[in-house]
Design a protein around this motif. Structure first.
Motif, PDB file in Angstrom:
ATOM      1  N   THR A  80      41.995  39.965  49.689  1.00 39.08           N
ATOM      2  CA  THR A  80      42.513  38.827  48.937  1.00 39.08           C
ATOM      3  C   THR A  80      43.509  39.190  47.841  1.00 39.08           C
ATOM      4  N   MET A  84      47.385  37.672  46.776  1.00 39.98           N
ATOM      5  CA  MET A  84      47.313  36.844  45.577  1.00 39.98           C
ATOM      6  C   MET A  84      48.326  37.304  44.535  1.00 39.98           C
ATOM      7  N   ASN A 281      37.876  32.416  43.034  1.00 38.64           N
ATOM      8  CA  ASN A 281      38.361  33.782  42.809  1.00 38.64           C
ATOM      9  C   ASN A 281      37.302  34.646  42.129  1.00 38.64           C
TER      10      ASN A 281
END
Length: 315
Positions: A80, A84, A281
């Motif tokens: 991720t 990001m 997150n």
């Protein structure tokens, strides 16, 4: 943004990840703590792997499971964070449809694996405290390997329908994902077809996998606490409970945000989207950072070995 919303897409080749809608101006500032979290996660988990590999005295089931947890955390954060940060730093919002489905698969697959590893660690603590004389015969190296393979197989098989269902849906409304990564429900909500099956399957995985895992962990710790309270002295109780405290802290940092974000995705329609995304997150990025810190600080064996390895030897 209005141009994106007015465009009609039919099975787009790419999706657009918006990042954190409403906080675009602060993306660079938000990236600073996220970058620090990722750096600590990578450094901490590689340190755990290095220490356990180097020190023969740590070649025990508890630390093997800890290594599995470290690998899982590394995959989760690496799946991720790089994309990001590319959104936050370079406004690189496009992600290929296949890459989006791959990211979705890895996120949910390794989340299921991590949950299973916590169950295995709880069982290890249960045997070590409630039946210590049989610990070495029950949790052999072969059993640890089989347990690890079972966790991998469970995650791989149960999560496979996620990208399959998503790939079979037509996308004729928009290709804009109001998120920083390709979360399952965030993607399938864009489909212009009925997503009931995807929604119910996701809920069934949540309750049948994570729900059962939590039940097994609670049962294990119920037996552990009963065994601890039967110990004759306060010092013995505190010392024994100390061997479990790091595991309990890691469990809480994993399950609490996970349950919260899963509920918000399906029922939290009144929750502000930026808050929703930030919680999601935290759920994926904070546990990989905290786990090596928790185990490094709270586990005496690892702490001592770290000081031994990294402290310069005097001549």
């Amino acid at each position: 943004m209005s141009d994106f919303n007015k465009t009609v897409f039919t099975n787009p080749s790419t999706f657009i990840l918006l990042g954190i809608p409403g906080l675009e101006v602060a993306h660079v500032w938000i990236s600073i703590p996220f970058s620090g979290i990722y750096a600590i996660a990578v450094l901490g988990n590689f340190t755990i792997l290095f220490i356990v590999k180097k020190e023969q005295s740590l070649h025990e089931p508890m630390y093997y499971f800890l290594c599995m947890l470290a690998v899982t955390d590394l995959v989760l954060s690496t799946t991720t964070l790089p994309k990001m940060l590319s959104i936050f730093w370079f406004n690189s919002r496009e992600i290929n449809f296949s890459a989006c489905l791959t990211q979705m698969y890895f996120i949910h697959c390794f989340t299921v694996m991590e949950s299973g590893i916590f169950v295995a660690m709880a069982y290890d603590r249960y045997v070590a405290i409630c039946d210590p004389l049989r610990h070495s015969t029950i949790l052999t190296n072969t059993m640890v390997v089989k347990t690890g393979l079972a966790m991998v197989l469970r995650g791989s098989v149960l999560v496979m329908p996620y990208p399959i269902f998503a790939s079979l849906r037509p996308y004729c409304r928009t290709n804009i994902i109001s998120h920083v990564y390709c979360e399952h429900m965030a993607v399938v909500k864009l489909a212009c077809a009925d997503i009931t099956i995807s929604n119910y399957y996701g809920l069934s995985v949540l309750f049948s996998v994570h729900g059962l895992d939590v039940i097994f962990i609670v049962i294990s710790y119920n037996q552990i606490l009963r065994a601890i309270f039967r110990l004759p002295t306060k010092d013995a109780r505190l010392k024994t409970f100390g061997t479990c405290s790091s595991h309990l802290c890691a469990i809480l940092t994993f399950y609490v945000p996970m349950v919260f974000t899963s509920i918000m995705h399906r029922f939290g329609h009144s929750v502000a989207l930026p808050f929703h995304i930030l919680i999601a997150n935290i759920y994926l990025l904070v546990p990989p950072m905290l786990n090596p810190v928790i185990y490094g600080v709270r586990t005496k064996q690892i702490r001592d070995r770290m000081l031994h390895v990294f402290t310069p030897k005097r001549t």
